[in-house]
Design an enzyme around this catalytic site. Structure first.
Site, mmCIF file in Angstrom:
data_model
loop_
_atom_site.group_PDB
_atom_site.id
_atom_site.type_symbol
_atom_site.label_atom_id
_atom_site.label_comp_id
_atom_site.label_asym_id
_atom_site.label_seq_id
_atom_site.Cartn_x
_atom_site.Cartn_y
_atom_site.Cartn_z
ATOM 1 N N ASP A 1 10.269 2.584 8.832
ATOM 2 C CA ASP A 1 10.885 2.834 7.519
ATOM 3 C C ASP A 1 12.353 2.390 7.482
ATOM 4 O O ASP A 1 12.808 1.802 6.497
ATOM 5 C CB ASP A 1 10.807 4.324 7.159
ATOM 6 C CG ASP A 1 9.430 4.713 6.619
ATOM 7 O OD1 ASP A 1 8.705 3.833 6.125
ATOM 8 O OD2 ASP A 1 9.083 5.914 6.694
ATOM 9 N N LYS B 1 4.076 12.357 8.937
ATOM 10 C CA LYS B 1 5.030 11.603 9.754
ATOM 11 C C LYS B 1 5.709 12.443 10.832
ATOM 12 O O LYS B 1 6.003 11.949 11.917
ATOM 13 C CB LYS B 1 6.106 10.964 8.862
ATOM 14 C CG LYS B 1 5.572 9.836 7.973
ATOM 15 C CD LYS B 1 6.705 9.200 7.193
ATOM 16 C CE LYS B 1 6.168 8.250 6.136
ATOM 17 N NZ LYS B 1 7.222 7.483 5.465
#
Ligand code: NAP
Length: 330
Positions: free
Chosen positions: A151, A115
């Site tokens: 997220d 990420k």
């Protein structure tokens, strides 16, 4: 982005049993593929994938392919869409992304450990993802991929859904200082929480998190602490968010002793497998409302699918598929 069931076509009309689709190569979306498979890629259709290392445990193909099958009942285009999982070691992400792009993969999800690494490998980054310093969703654009982070959205949607609690105006006590905590902290500040308390086991990553989010805090009070030394003035009625990986193994003590605090209003644990961590067991014993991270997983995935398809996404279908994959069906 249209991912809420209320804005979706009536997916309830879609039959719940689907024919398993086996592509010509014999590869199945549940299989863990490698860059060797990508090098000889010849699958027809439009492709999506999650890249991670390890990635074998990921249930994202189950969730996304179930949603795509339901969406195909309303829009035939999606009948040719498939979501796969690829094990890509971090040192090969730089060569992997152009290869996925040249093979026409319309979208990618990134999970541990990609990420943050991917930030330097993509051309365009959504401003919210830049603030977080991590991307989990890439969209195919001419010349490369554009990065997003879903997220924080997934966490806020899950907390609203499971705990009926808006982040706006909440006193938030966030445990952890890794990638997930970064997204959570930025989302809490973006949604104007009343105060944000950042707690972590080790000092170094706590300092790094505080350095990163302080410029985004504006007038929101920001406090930091080590988990081993809880501040005496923690607010009562707080929302506690566990973004540590403590509890993943199930047999370790909770990262904090909830009974030693002024009583929180709610506890949200990002972990969903096991479904009930020691922290959630403690919340239950104390009669504190609580929820695990499954709804977060579903909402972040639904948001990513909406970014790739531009269509309404059936979160209820994704939830059913996730529960089946985890063997947690009621
Ligand atoms: P990460 O970057 O590896 O960070 C791990 C964090 O956990 C660090 O703050 C670490 O503290 C802390 N930690 C680890 N073991 C601990 C222990 N025994 N006691 C107290 N703290 C401990 O991981 P991440 O990507 O942020 O993920 C964190 C958790 O969130 C994972 O469980 C992950 O599965 C979950 N998650 C869920 C979703 C979802 O969709 N539901 C999405 C993202 C992440 P130190 O800094 O001291 O090492």
């Amino acid at each position: 982005m249209p991912s809420a069931p209320g804005h979706s076509p009536n997916f309830a009309l879609v039959p719940t049993r689907f024919r398993a689709i086996v592509p010509p190569s014999g590869m199945r979306p549940e299989d863990t593929l490698t860059l060797d498979d990508l090098a000889r890629w010849s699958e027809p259709g439009t492709h999506l994938a999650v890249l991670g290392h390890p990635v074998k445990h990921s249930i994202s193909p189950h969730m996304h392919n179930a949603a795509l099958r339901a969406m195909a009942a309303h829009d035939a285009r999606f009948g040719a869409w498939r979501y796969w999982k690829f094990d890509v070691p971090p040192e090969r992400l730089g060569e992997a992304l152009p290869l996925f792009h040249s093979r026409g993969f319309a979208g990618l999800n990134l999970t541990i450990p990609h990420k943050v690494l991917a930030l330097d490998l993509i051309g365009a980054i959504d401003p919210a993802a830049r603030d977080i310093g991590a991307v989990n969703t890439l969209r195919h654009v001419p010349g490369g991929y554009e990065g997003f982070n879903t997220d924080g959205y997934g966490m806020a949607a899950a907390i609203a859904q499971e705990l009926a609690l808006p982040l706006a105006g909440a006193d938030v006590v966030l445990l952890g200082a890794g990638g997930a905590a970064r997204g959570a902290a930025v989302e809490c500040l973006r949604q104007k929480c009343r105060s944000l308390w950042l707690g972590n086991r080790s000092r170094d990553s706590l300092d790094a998190l505080v350095r990163q989010v302080r410029p985004l805090a504006g007038g929101t009070p920001l406090r930091e602490f080590l988990l081993a030394a809880l501040p005496a003035d923690l607010p009562a009625g707080a929302l506690v968010i566990n973004a540590t990986s403590s509890g993943l193994r199930g047999d370790e003590p909770p990262p904090v002793d909830l009974a030693a605090w002024p009583r929180p209003a709610c506890v949200f644990d990002m972990i969903y497998n096991p479904p009930r961590t020691p922290l959630l067991h403690a919340a239950e014993r104390l009669g504190i409302r609580h929820a695990n991270g499954l709804a977060m997983l579903i909402h972040q995935g639904a948001r990513a699918l909406a970014i790739w398809t531009g269509a309404a996404v059936p979160t209820d279908v994704m939830q059913h598929a996730a529960l089946s994959a985890l063997d947690l069906r009621p």
